[in-house]
Write a protein that holds these residues in place. Structure first.
Motif, PDB file in Angstrom:
ATOM      1  N   LEU A 162       0.844  -1.196   0.000  1.00  0.00           N
ATOM      2  CA  LEU A 162       0.000   0.000   0.000  1.00  0.00           C
ATOM      3  C   LEU A 162       0.882   1.250   0.000  1.00  0.00           C
ATOM      4  N   ARG A 163       1.952   1.176   0.740  1.00  0.00           N
ATOM      5  CA  ARG A 163       2.866   2.317   0.787  1.00  0.00           C
ATOM      6  C   ARG A 163       3.453   2.572  -0.604  1.00  0.00           C
ATOM      7  N   GLN A 164       3.846   1.498  -1.275  1.00  0.00           N
ATOM      8  CA  GLN A 164       4.406   1.667  -2.623  1.00  0.00           C
ATOM      9  C   GLN A 164       3.367   2.205  -3.607  1.00  0.00           C
ATOM     10  N   ILE A 165       2.125   1.730  -3.455  1.00  0.00           N
ATOM     11  CA  ILE A 165       1.060   2.218  -4.346  1.00  0.00           C
ATOM     12  C   ILE A 165       0.903   3.726  -4.178  1.00  0.00           C
ATOM     13  N   MET A 166       0.934   4.177  -2.926  1.00  0.00           N
ATOM     14  CA  MET A 166       0.786   5.613  -2.686  1.00  0.00           C
ATOM     15  C   MET A 166       2.029   6.386  -3.119  1.00  0.00           C
ATOM     16  N   GLU A 167       3.197   5.807  -2.865  1.00  0.00           N
ATOM     17  CA  GLU A 167       4.435   6.466  -3.308  1.00  0.00           C
ATOM     18  C   GLU A 167       4.399   6.719  -4.812  1.00  0.00           C
ATOM     19  N   ALA A 168       3.858   5.728  -5.537  1.00  0.00           N
ATOM     20  CA  ALA A 168       3.832   5.846  -6.991  1.00  0.00           C
ATOM     21  C   ALA A 168       2.842   6.914  -7.469  1.00  0.00           C
ATOM     22  N   ARG A 169       2.057   7.468  -6.546  1.00  0.00           N
ATOM     23  CA  ARG A 169       1.127   8.554  -6.918  1.00  0.00           C
ATOM     24  C   ARG A 169       1.523   9.868  -6.244  1.00  0.00           C
ATOM     25  N   ARG A 170       2.691   9.891  -5.656  1.00  0.00           N
ATOM     26  CA  ARG A 170       3.113  11.064  -4.907  1.00  0.00           C
ATOM     27  C   ARG A 170       3.030  12.328  -5.759  1.00  0.00           C
ATOM     28  N   ASP A 171       3.268  12.181  -7.057  1.00  0.00           N
ATOM     29  CA  ASP A 171       3.256  13.364  -7.924  1.00  0.00           C
ATOM     30  C   ASP A 171       1.846  13.891  -8.185  1.00  0.00           C
ATOM     31  N   ALA A 172       0.839  13.286  -7.547  1.00  0.00           N
ATOM     32  CA  ALA A 172      -0.477  13.935  -7.530  1.00  0.00           C
ATOM     33  C   ALA A 172      -0.368  15.245  -6.751  1.00  0.00           C
TER      34      ALA A 172
END
Ligand SMILES: Nc1ncnc2c1ncn2[C@@H]1O[C@H](COP(=O)(O)OP(=O)(O)O)[C@@H](O)[C@H]1O
Ligand SMILES: [Mg+2]
Length: 410
Positions: A230-240
């Motif tokens: 889950l952390r990686q999934i969110m990290e991958a959207r950090r540029d939102a």
């Protein structure tokens, strides 16, 4: 009259110093299908869905299958992603592949679903076929669909998401029957591959034998994520978010919150988005750990609201009754008859008639289907007889908030 050279503070002042939080908000919208590099840890599932769709793409016998898994395990995402790749691959080889995605919790009757499939695959300017949103009977929507298929495609992939929410106009699974047997029945010459998606593992058991046999025996089960994924999934959207806006530790804490019941990526992404919106609304320049509690609560409310949408008022009253009991008593399991009394007083407050005890018991049991309530039969012990007890799986305040909000919306 001209004001050209003048400075007008009404419009010319730099917009108040509101800090910018989001850079690309669409990346944290649930329906957004992100690019492949943002998809974390679903390689095997993508491979499997690809295997199932290969015959459709290669113009072989169509295949249909069901994907199971709890909320937020990437079922919708992976299906859409792979279907889009299948279409692109078909195109490269001159195969015209149609893809349509139907959310059966929105298009919840067979007629609506058939209409949306036809509309989604149609292009009136090229087919000359009109598919009005309303006004046609089910069989006419199907008839137009077959015509559209024959005119436009070699094969189509139909994704029926939340298929267990489909209310059948006529027999539980008529639409699956229609679609999966259309070619065999000579209605169209186009290969139809169906991806059914269900949150409920026992969905297939409800299907009629003929439909079952056209679905392969293999089922795909998507497992919940762990906090690290889950952390990686969110990290991958950090540029939102604008660079540097998310404070240290926020993503890890959000991942831990989202992993609590089961590893739910939808909740994870919602928590992150809600936290950003909270910061934005309240004029913070960064997203902080302490914003996550409010964000989490809103994610829970949103989720329950989704589950409740389309349910009858009486289901909501029964749920309110159970929530009231849960909030005011030390125990958390209640017999149907006890909930029924609470339900009746909710009805009285709402100025509504009441349903019978048996009807209410059925409504409660249906909710256990949606993971709002857990219901089970208990032996009752010596001389106790047997009876059903129900336990609310959500926090009572969340129910109060949702059902209230629901009432305001009506
Ligand atoms: N493996 C993943 N990698 C990146 N994002 C994901 C992944 N799984 C789910 N998501 C995101 O989480 C949200 C919920 O996923 P979704 O596919 O709708 O779950 P489901 O259909 O199983 O309820 C979506 O915004 C989706 O983009
Ligand atoms: Mg989904």
């Amino acid at each position: 009259m001209s004001y050209e050279d003048e400075y007008d503070p009404l419009f010319d002042d730099p917009q108040d110093e509101k800090p910018q939080i989001f850079a690309r908000r669409e990346l944290v919208e649930i329906g957004h299908v992100p690019s492949e590099k943002r998809i974390v840890g679903r390689e095997n599932e993508i491979q499997s869905v690809g295997q199932y769709l290969r015959p459709v793409v290669n113009d072989d016998a169509p295949s249909s299958f069901i994907i199971y898994g709890k909320t937020g395990t990437g079922k919708s995402l992976v299906s859409r992603h792979v279907a889009m790749r299948a279409r692109a691959s078909g195109e490269r080889r001159g195969n015209r592949i149609g893809v349509v995605y139907i959310d059966c919790s929105q298009d919840s009757t067979e007629t609506q679903a058939a209409c949306s499939i036809a509309r989604g695959l149609n292009e009136e300017s090229s087919t000359g076929i009109a598919v009005p949103r309303t006004g046609l009977g089910r069989s006419h929507y199907y008839a137009r669909l077959w015509d559209i298929l024959d005119q436009r495609f070699d094969a189509v992939i139909i994704i029926l998401d939340e298929i267990d929410r489909l209310k059948a106009d006529d027999g539980e699974d008529n639409i699956l029957m229609q679609l999966s047997r259309a070619r065999e029945a000579g209605k169209t010459s186009v290969n139809i591959g169906i991806i059914g998606i269900s949150n409920k593992i026992n969905y297939r058991d409800r299907l009629n034998e003929r439909v079952k046999s056209s679905f392969g025996d293999d089922e795909l089960v998507f497992n919940p994520y762990d906090a690290n994924q889950l952390r990686q999934i969110m990290e991958a959207r950090r540029d939102a978010f604008v660079d540097g806006v998310i404070e240290e530790g926020v993503i890890s804490k959000a991942a831990a919150l989202a992993a609590r019941e089961h590893g739910d990526a939808r909740k994870a992404i919602r928590i992150l988005r809600n936290a950003g919106e909270f910061a934005e609304r309240n004029g913070y320049s960064t997203v902080r750990e302490e914003h996550l509690d409010a964000a989490q609560k809103r994610a829970e409310v949103d989720r329950l609201q989704e589950l409740l949408s389309g349910l009858t008022p009486h289901t909501k009253y029964a749920l309110m009754g159970l929530a009231t009991l849960t909030a005011n008593n030390p125990e958390d399991e209640f017999r149907t008859s006890v909930i029924y009394d609470a339900y009746r007083s909710v009805c009285a407050d709402a100025g509504s008639e009441t349903l019978t005890l048996y009807r209410v018991r059925d409504l409660l049991r249906e909710q256990s289907f949606l993971e709002i309530i857990e219901s089970y039969h208990t032996g009752g012990g010596r001389g106790g007889g047997s009876y059903t007890v129900h336990q609310l799986l959500k926090e009572p305040e969340i129910v109060f908030e949702c059902v209230d909000t629901g009432a305001e919306d009506e």
